[in-house]
Design a protein around this motif. Structure first.
Motif: not given
Lengths: 328, 328
Positions: B187-210
């Motif tokens: 609880i105390q050791a894990k406050p809010a996380c941050s997220l990078a700004p762009i969310a992608l559908t898996p097809d966007e990264i082609g072969p990198l979604w493996r």
């Protein structure tokens, strides 16, 4: 003030103000659509809600109707945050013996973050994938918070308790010890909890809200069998301290649900227990082996909280049937 | 499809469709107000969102404007459920040595439920109460799920991955071991996380979604210092398996966020690390004691994910400053 939530098109349901004697209700439409909305805007809506509650109790409100018990969902059908404590030392000690766990060495409150995207209603069937998982109930008491700033002290946290509630924290005992041993807390062993239908402002229970604890007696039946009638007075930390613990490094959102952990008493031989695992622990100590089986599909569990001087169960009644998730 | 969220009056922000080259955007107004709404109604909105994305990329959409990077929040500024795995064995092994923990004996994925009522945006200051708590970053990759029925298999879970994301799971190392030892998770050791700004559908990264893994390289800088450039390929469980693990006894709501755990490589001497604790563990093994201090107020942490064949960071960049919560 007494509040409840009625099924509606919205996943958050429709907020109801409930009469002091739990007989009648009036929708809070025009003040707040849902309890979450009311909690988000408490300073603006608590006055109008209190006025409506007063008018309901004198029969002067418009739109009064009988409380539709069977249409009630959990007061919060979902919440952004559910933090469950384990504040009854008697429960922890018995569980450690039952599951052969080392004693937990900490002077801080115990707390984990649990599933909050669904709280089951008080009469909803409770689905589980397998009877082999050790299906158990855990009858608890809890609170719903205001917005709590990071670093709030226990003293200041007293003013952050918006509502009192009752919880059944369904647990899967065959899965719990392995998850606990990872140190990561429980995912599989702790699916959705249920909430009793009525949420109360602390003033509603008068002297039973004492030292930031709900000093009621939690009663639970497994089918026709009276399983426990346990006074909830032995909480090692008050809800003020549980709030302060959670807020040490994070702000809490309005509508955070905080649980006491399974209510338990050192006099458990007289009071019975609020979960099967605890009774099994006592049986193991007394007879060398646990005798009471965990729940089977089709069994019913009923629980409520009683308070001296109060004719009705404080939070209404939860009466639920355990079912096979695959049969739905 | 690439999506982002812009600050608005709503706590869930305003959903944006982002061009393939991350240069321009168009609001999804009229399709879905927020990403959570889009996830709740995905079958109805994914077609229209894909059409808008196509029109944006050819310059044929109405209302195209430059992507307002500084106005972007986390793609989900809050979520109903955040389940963080720890799926990189190299990280776990090093952490056990660093914190003198016994090995975790389980063949199942490790997972805890964390704070989800707030995800910090990619440029937001990150408030902590004390430098003494051992402030650390944990650069991870993650997914956002569809609705996942209880009992979903890993095979079926492949189709439940809606979006790929990048996460910084801020951690307080001085508090973590004691919480872990309780078995209740953090609880105390894990406050809010941050997220990078762009969310992608898996097809966007082609072969990198493996194999249900995001096979990118996670890069992190502490101020001007390149701290790590770690290939994310050594995940012991795919996101399909993490979903199935979580859904063993509960259904997952649409918009459940699932994290990989800190990205880590057995070649950590060449790749560097995605958190300070891991480097400190390596220093302890090499020199007998950790040398790299945890973060101080005022320090900046920048992270991104690179993929072969992609000119831009896949999820945009997180660039944040650690601050004293009491100074705000």
């Amino acid at each position: 003030m007494k509040l409840a939530t009625e099924k509606s098109e919205s996943p958050d349901g429709r907020l109801l103000v409930v009469s002091s004697d739990l007989s009648s209700t009036v929708a809070a439409t025009g003040i707040a659509a849902s309890l979450q909305e009311a909690l988000d805007r408490w300073d603006a809506v608590s006055g109008p809600l209190a006025s409506l509650y007063a008018a309901l109790n004198t029969g002067d409100a418009l739109g009064i109707r009988p409380l539709p018990w069977q249409q009630l969902t959990a007061p919060l059908p979902r919440a952004w945050q559910w933090l469950d404590g384990s504040a009854y030392p008697s429960h922890g000690e018995l569980m450690q013996r039952a599951y052969d766990l080392p004693p937990i060495e900490t002077s801080a409150p115990l707390m984990y973050q649990g599933m909050s995207h669904e709280f089951l209603g008080p009469y909803a069937d409770v689905p589980f994938p397998s009877e082999e998982d050790g299906i158990d109930f855990e009858c608890e008491l809890g609170i719903i918070t205001a917005r709590v700033p990071l670093g709030t002290t226990a003293r200041a946290a007293r003013n952050c308790v918006r509502l009192l509630i009752q919880i059944n924290d369904w647990s899967l005992r065959a899965l719990a010890p392995a998850e606990m041993k990872t140190g990561f807390g429980w995912i599989q062993a702790k699916p959705a909890c249920s909430l009793a239908p009525i949420a109360l402002t602390p003033d509603e229970i008068g002297p039973l809200w004492r030292d930031n604890r709900i000093c009621a007696t939690v009663e639970v039946w497994r089918g026709a069998e009276a399983f426990g009638a346990v006074p909830a007075t032995e909480m090692a930390f008050g809800f003020d301290e549980l709030i302060a613990h959670a807020a040490r490094t994070r702000a809490l959102c309005p509508g955070t649900v905080i649980g006491s952990g399974t209510v338990s008493s050192r006099a458990h031989r007289e009071t019975g227990s609020c979960c099967i695992a605890e009774r099994r622990a006592i049986e193991k100590l007394d007879c060398g082996e646990p005798r009471t089986p965990f729940l089977r599909f089709g069994e019913r569990v009923r629980c409520q909280a009683r308070g001296q001087g109060f004719a009705q169960p404080l939070f209404g009644v939860m009466d639920q049937r355990v079912i096979d998730a695959h049969s739905r």
